[in-house]
Motif scaffolding. Structure first.
Motif, short mmCIF file in Angstrom:
data_model
loop_
_atom_site.label_atom_id
_atom_site.label_comp_id
_atom_site.label_asym_id
_atom_site.label_seq_id
_atom_site.Cartn_x
_atom_site.Cartn_y
_atom_site.Cartn_z
N VAL A 37 -12.26 -36.09 111.50
CA VAL A 37 -12.06 -36.41 112.92
C VAL A 37 -11.83 -37.91 113.06
CG1 VAL A 37 -13.11 -36.35 115.22
CG2 VAL A 37 -13.48 -34.46 113.62
N CYS A 38 -10.86 -38.28 113.88
CA CYS A 38 -10.49 -39.69 114.04
C CYS A 38 -10.85 -40.22 115.42
CB CYS A 38 -8.99 -39.87 113.84
SG CYS A 38 -8.46 -39.51 112.17
N SER A 39 -11.10 -41.52 115.46
CA SER A 39 -11.34 -42.20 116.73
C SER A 39 -10.01 -42.60 117.35
CB SER A 39 -12.21 -43.44 116.49
OG SER A 39 -11.51 -44.36 115.69
N THR A 92 -4.96 -37.11 119.38
CA THR A 92 -6.15 -36.25 119.40
C THR A 92 -7.04 -36.62 118.22
OG1 THR A 92 -5.03 -34.60 118.05
CG2 THR A 92 -4.86 -34.33 120.44
N ASP A 93 -8.03 -35.80 117.97
CA ASP A 93 -8.95 -36.06 116.87
C ASP A 93 -8.32 -35.83 115.50
OD1 ASP A 93 -10.88 -36.62 118.70
OD2 ASP A 93 -11.81 -34.64 118.65
#
Length: 153
Positions: free
Chosen positions: A114-116, A136-137
């Motif tokens: 999951v990404c910021s 998005t994530d």
């Protein structure tokens, strides 16, 4: 009565080849055509190169995401200007010369992939060509702005 052979006169209309004037006219037409086509061709090549750099950047970020997902260790993608090799868990993406990028804030990729949220600028020389933002994530970037002022994915 004379028995000499008559002199043949050469008819210019039947002579093979082109005159100098005809060749010059063709060269001028080719030069004008080239002058009209070259700017649009150069612009098209620049646009194709910028898209290729964008897709390479996206591919490298996706590879970092897969690596974090497989290893279970988070990764932080940082601006190359702030990168110090001794820092654990930080990474940069190398772009083809003369391209570079800036990133604000750092892109945090968690263990699960999951990404910021982050914004990146792709820069060619000293000119910002694209501004990107994570959508998005899943670490996919979308183009917010390009040099022509276009927006969209």
């Amino acid at each position: 009565m004379r028995t000499s052979t008559p002199i043949k006169r050469v008819n210019r209309a039947l002579r093979p080849g082109f005159s100098l004037m005809e060749i010059l006219v063709v060269l001028v037409i080719m030069a004008l055509s080239t002058a009209l086509i070259m700017p649009s061709t150069a612009r098209m090549l620049d646009q194709a190169t910028s898209h290729a750099v964008f897709f390479e950047f996206q591919r490298d970020v996706s590879e970092l995401r897969r690596s974090a997902n497989r290893s279970g260790i988070g990764v932080r993608l940082v601006d190359p200007a702030k990168y110090t090799p001794a820092t654990e868990g930080e990474a940069i993406v190398t772009l083809r010369a003369p391209w570079r990028y800036t990133l604000a804030p750092d892109l945090e990729i968690q263990e699960g992939g999951v990404c910021s949220a982050a914004t990146a600028n792709l820069i060619n020389g000293d000119r910002v060509v694209m501004t990107l933002h994570t959508s998005t994530d899943d670490c996919r970037f979308i183009r917010l702005q390009s040099a022509a002022g276009q927006t969209g994915p």
